[in-house]
Design a protein around this motif. Sequence first.
Motif, PDB file in Angstrom:
ATOM      1  N   UNK A  23       0.824  -1.207   0.000  1.00 35.66           N
ATOM      2  CA  UNK A  23       0.000   0.000   0.000  1.00 35.66           C
ATOM      3  C   UNK A  23       0.861   1.261   0.000  1.00 35.66           C
ATOM      4  N   UNK A  24       1.955   1.225   0.749  1.00 37.69           N
ATOM      5  CA  UNK A  24       2.856   2.389   0.773  1.00 37.69           C
ATOM      6  C   UNK A  24       3.510   2.592  -0.595  1.00 37.69           C
ATOM      7  N   UNK A  25       3.912   1.498  -1.240  1.00 34.68           N
ATOM      8  CA  UNK A  25       4.537   1.592  -2.563  1.00 34.68           C
ATOM      9  C   UNK A  25       3.546   2.134  -3.587  1.00 34.68           C
ATOM     10  N   UNK A 100      14.331   9.528 -15.319  1.00 36.70           N
ATOM     11  CA  UNK A 100      12.905   9.839 -15.329  1.00 36.70           C
ATOM     12  C   UNK A 100      12.094   8.799 -14.580  1.00 36.70           C
ATOM     13  N   UNK A 101      10.827   8.642 -14.968  1.00 36.50           N
ATOM     14  CA  UNK A 101       9.956   7.672 -14.315  1.00 36.50           C
ATOM     15  C   UNK A 101      10.086   6.319 -15.001  1.00 36.50           C
ATOM     16  N   UNK A 102      10.422   5.323 -14.238  1.00 37.78           N
ATOM     17  CA  UNK A 102      10.502   3.948 -14.723  1.00 37.78           C
ATOM     18  C   UNK A 102      10.338   3.042 -13.519  1.00 37.78           C
ATOM     19  N   UNK A 103       9.989   1.795 -13.748  1.00 41.16           N
ATOM     20  CA  UNK A 103       9.751   0.847 -12.660  1.00 41.16           C
ATOM     21  C   UNK A 103      11.051   0.180 -12.242  1.00 41.16           C
ATOM     22  N   UNK A 104      11.428   0.385 -10.996  1.00 39.79           N
ATOM     23  CA  UNK A 104      12.657  -0.207 -10.468  1.00 39.79           C
ATOM     24  C   UNK A 104      12.373  -1.649 -10.060  1.00 39.79           C
ATOM     25  N   UNK A 105      13.096  -2.618 -10.617  1.00 38.98           N
ATOM     26  CA  UNK A 105      12.864  -4.017 -10.238  1.00 38.98           C
ATOM     27  C   UNK A 105      13.503  -4.338  -8.890  1.00 38.98           C
ATOM     28  N   UNK A 106      13.186  -5.509  -8.384  1.00 42.61           N
ATOM     29  CA  UNK A 106      13.832  -5.946  -7.142  1.00 42.61           C
ATOM     30  C   UNK A 106      15.301  -6.286  -7.381  1.00 42.61           C
ATOM     31  N   UNK A 107      15.613  -6.818  -8.587  1.00 38.38           N
ATOM     32  CA  UNK A 107      16.996  -7.169  -8.924  1.00 38.38           C
ATOM     33  C   UNK A 107      17.396  -6.467 -10.223  1.00 38.38           C
ATOM     34  N   UNK A 108      18.558  -5.813 -10.171  1.00 38.48           N
ATOM     35  CA  UNK A 108      19.018  -5.024 -11.308  1.00 38.48           C
ATOM     36  C   UNK A 108      20.525  -5.201 -11.440  1.00 38.48           C
ATOM     37  N   UNK A 109      20.987  -5.486 -12.660  1.00 38.88           N
ATOM     38  CA  UNK A 109      22.420  -5.616 -12.923  1.00 38.88           C
ATOM     39  C   UNK A 109      22.835  -4.533 -13.908  1.00 38.88           C
ATOM     40  N   UNK A 110      23.916  -3.820 -13.578  1.00 39.88           N
ATOM     41  CA  UNK A 110      24.482  -2.835 -14.498  1.00 39.88           C
ATOM     42  C   UNK A 110      25.909  -3.266 -14.820  1.00 39.88           C
ATOM     43  N   UNK A 111      26.234  -3.290 -16.123  1.00 38.46           N
ATOM     44  CA  UNK A 111      27.557  -3.747 -16.552  1.00 38.46           C
ATOM     45  C   UNK A 111      28.088  -2.792 -17.614  1.00 38.46           C
ATOM     46  N   UNK A 112      29.256  -2.208 -17.368  1.00 38.00           N
ATOM     47  CA  UNK A 112      29.891  -1.341 -18.357  1.00 38.00           C
ATOM     48  C   UNK A 112      31.297  -1.857 -18.645  1.00 38.00           C
ATOM     49  N   UNK A 113      31.631  -1.902 -19.944  1.00 35.88           N
ATOM     50  CA  UNK A 113      32.966  -2.303 -20.396  1.00 35.88           C
ATOM     51  C   UNK A 113      33.383  -1.320 -21.485  1.00 35.88           C
ATOM     52  N   UNK A 121      17.623   6.920  -9.862  1.00 35.44           N
ATOM     53  CA  UNK A 121      16.443   6.408  -9.160  1.00 35.44           C
ATOM     54  C   UNK A 121      15.593   7.514  -8.545  1.00 35.44           C
ATOM     55  N   UNK A 122      15.959   8.766  -8.758  1.00 34.40           N
ATOM     56  CA  UNK A 122      15.292   9.853  -8.039  1.00 34.40           C
ATOM     57  C   UNK A 122      13.831  10.036  -8.432  1.00 34.40           C
ATOM     58  N   UNK A 123      13.485   9.774  -9.674  1.00 36.51           N
ATOM     59  CA  UNK A 123      12.112   9.974 -10.144  1.00 36.51           C
ATOM     60  C   UNK A 123      11.432   8.644 -10.460  1.00 36.51           C
ATOM     61  N   UNK A 124      12.095   7.554 -10.153  1.00 35.23           N
ATOM     62  CA  UNK A 124      11.601   6.226 -10.524  1.00 35.23           C
ATOM     63  C   UNK A 124      10.566   5.720  -9.528  1.00 35.23           C
ATOM     64  N   UNK A 125       9.777   4.728  -9.966  1.00 37.71           N
ATOM     65  CA  UNK A 125       8.780   4.081  -9.115  1.00 37.71           C
ATOM     66  C   UNK A 125       9.359   2.776  -8.573  1.00 37.71           C
ATOM     67  N   UNK A 126       9.485   2.686  -7.258  1.00 39.00           N
ATOM     68  CA  UNK A 126       9.942   1.445  -6.636  1.00 39.00           C
ATOM     69  C   UNK A 126       8.783   0.448  -6.636  1.00 39.00           C
ATOM     70  N   UNK A 127       9.076  -0.808  -6.945  1.00 35.61           N
ATOM     71  CA  UNK A 127       8.041  -1.841  -6.987  1.00 35.61           C
ATOM     72  C   UNK A 127       8.216  -2.874  -5.884  1.00 35.61           C
ATOM     73  N   UNK A 128       9.214  -2.685  -5.024  1.00 38.82           N
ATOM     74  CA  UNK A 128       9.415  -3.560  -3.865  1.00 38.82           C
ATOM     75  C   UNK A 128      10.152  -2.761  -2.797  1.00 38.82           C
ATOM     76  N   UNK A 129      10.144  -3.284  -1.597  1.00 31.51           N
ATOM     77  CA  UNK A 129      10.762  -2.564  -0.481  1.00 31.51           C
ATOM     78  C   UNK A 129      12.275  -2.744  -0.428  1.00 31.51           C
TER      79      UNK A 129
END
Length: 200
Positions: A23-25, A100-113, A121-129
């Motif tokens: 409900x809070x999310x 911007x606004x996007x749904x943040x998943x519970x698991x996220x991998x970022x890889x740069x080479x 994450x400032x304007x994003x929607x969290x979908x889990x705690x």
Amino acid sequence: MSNGAQNDAKKARDDSSRAADTDRIQLAQLLAYAAEQGRLPLKDYEDRLTRAYAATTYDQLEELRADLPGSAVSPVRGGKQNPAPSTLLLALLSGFERRGRWNVPRKLTTFTFWGSGVLDLRYADFTSTEVDIHAVSIMSAQNILLPPEVNVEIRGRGVMGGFDRTILGNGTPGAPTVKIHGFSLWGGVGIKRKARRPRG
């Protein structure tokens, strides 16, 4: 009615009025939408967001959305969390940006080479705690920008490079926890709390 029965009835009433994480999310997402549409000034949005994460009852949540159009906080109160699917953001000799606004998943991998990345994450929607971010940067750089209210845990390390560990700590009680781990090799992972800017 006996004292035991009265206590059981009171506990049942208290439990039925207690807000769940879901409900809070959902309310946080409604507030973000209202701010994006210009119906909430930034300061009011951030104040309500802080109060929403700290809310413990449905009445407190309803008070925060009473003047905003939209559906009830949760058609099925206390429903199960439904996090966005796990996501991979990849930059090979290139770059990625998620803003911007996007749904943040519970698991996220970022890889740069040999590339660069920005995860905002400032304007994003969290979908889990809880959000688990696995950040890897090889001969490249990436930056993770966090809103002021989230709680942060960092377990990353740099090898001939940097992995920022300066912003550990608590945000707003009840706000999502962002756990960041991984490593950088001849590169860097920058992690910063950054204030939101009014949208003009």
